[in-house]
Scaffold this motif. Structure first.
Motif, PDB file in Angstrom:
ATOM      1  N   ILE A  39       0.860  -1.177   0.000  1.00  0.00           N
ATOM      2  CA  ILE A  39       0.000   0.000   0.000  1.00  0.00           C
ATOM      3  C   ILE A  39       0.897   1.229   0.000  1.00  0.00           C
ATOM      4  CG2 ILE A  39      -1.721   1.346   1.278  1.00  0.00           C
ATOM      5  CD1 ILE A  39      -1.705  -2.250   2.008  1.00  0.00           C
ATOM      6  N   LEU A  40       0.843   1.992  -1.106  1.00  0.00           N
ATOM      7  CA  LEU A  40       1.559   3.265  -1.186  1.00  0.00           C
ATOM      8  C   LEU A  40       0.670   4.295  -0.511  1.00  0.00           C
ATOM      9  CD1 LEU A  40       2.915   3.542  -4.843  1.00  0.00           C
ATOM     10  CD2 LEU A  40       4.237   3.267  -2.752  1.00  0.00           C
ATOM     11  N   LEU A  41       1.195   4.999   0.462  1.00  0.00           N
ATOM     12  CA  LEU A  41       0.384   5.899   1.275  1.00  0.00           C
ATOM     13  C   LEU A  41       0.970   7.297   1.299  1.00  0.00           C
ATOM     14  CD1 LEU A  41      -1.860   6.260   3.553  1.00  0.00           C
ATOM     15  CD2 LEU A  41      -0.043   5.663   5.165  1.00  0.00           C
ATOM     16  N   ASN A  42       0.102   8.278   1.098  1.00  0.00           N
ATOM     17  CA  ASN A  42       0.494   9.669   1.323  1.00  0.00           C
ATOM     18  C   ASN A  42      -0.497  10.227   2.336  1.00  0.00           C
ATOM     19  OD1 ASN A  42      -0.133  12.796  -0.003  1.00  0.00           O
ATOM     20  ND2 ASN A  42       1.889  12.288   0.756  1.00  0.00           N
ATOM     21  N   VAL A  43       0.020  10.891   3.358  1.00  0.00           N
ATOM     22  CA  VAL A  43      -0.854  11.479   4.365  1.00  0.00           C
ATOM     23  C   VAL A  43      -0.822  12.995   4.203  1.00  0.00           C
ATOM     24  CG1 VAL A  43      -1.369  11.692   6.820  1.00  0.00           C
ATOM     25  CG2 VAL A  43      -0.393   9.560   5.938  1.00  0.00           C
ATOM     26  N   VAL A  44      -1.990  13.559   3.930  1.00  0.00           N
ATOM     27  CA  VAL A  44      -2.122  15.004   3.750  1.00  0.00           C
ATOM     28  C   VAL A  44      -2.494  15.615   5.092  1.00  0.00           C
ATOM     29  CG1 VAL A  44      -3.415  16.833   2.578  1.00  0.00           C
ATOM     30  CG2 VAL A  44      -2.815  14.735   1.338  1.00  0.00           C
ATOM     31  N   GLN A  45      -1.646  16.525   5.540  1.00  0.00           N
ATOM     32  CA  GLN A  45      -1.894  17.162   6.834  1.00  0.00           C
ATOM     33  C   GLN A  45      -3.002  18.193   6.720  1.00  0.00           C
ATOM     34  OE1 GLN A  45       2.097  17.917   8.376  1.00  0.00           O
ATOM     35  NE2 GLN A  45       1.147  18.158  10.357  1.00  0.00           N
TER      36      GLN A  45
END
Length: 140
Positions: A39-45
């Motif tokens: 799972i490629l994950l980007n977390v947007v703050q």
């Protein structure tokens, strides 16, 4: 010695350091069990409300779209199959929440020796290492 293989690997990728994330993603592919999933994950703050008042309403939506597009591009470039996911909130919390939701057995997080300018990247990796319920590989 037999190398341990993993069934669910979370690879959090920060948009400012996609090339560093690509290295972690390629490493994940070598550690993945047959039939496993990355799972490629980007977390947007989220932006604090006292700041958000002065910013365009679509700022977060644009960051989410941009993150998804960059992760899709990375997946195409490498040819490595992966699920793309975008989280919201503080990065460490988003990474840990995704790992729990997916029952991940490994998180591979790109990091480097923090200095003042990239302090938060170091802090995020540190928080993930301390609180994850699964194995964490910090890729430097």
């Amino acid at each position: 010695m037999e190398e341990t293989m993993y069934k669910k690997i979370i690879v959090p990728i920060e948009m400012g350091t996609v090339e560093r994330g690509e290295r972690a993603f390629r490493k994940a592919a070598t550690l993945l069990d047959a039939g496993g999933e990355i799972i490629l994950l980007n977390v947007v703050q989220d932006v604090p409300t006292y700041i958000a008042v002065d910013l365009p309403a679509e700022l977060i939506d644009n960051a989410i779209d941009d993150g998804r597009a960059q992760l899709e591009q990375l997946r195409l470039k490498t040819g490595i199959p992966a699920k793309v996911e975008i989280g919201r909130g503080p990065p460490a919390h988003g990474i840990l929440a995704a790992a729990e939701a997916h029952h991940a057995d490994l998180i591979i997080i790109a990091s480097h020796v923090p200095d003042f300018s990239n302090y938060f990247i170091g802090a995020t990796a540190d928080r993930v290492v301390r609180h994850a319920k699964c194995s964490v590989l910090v890729d430097r």
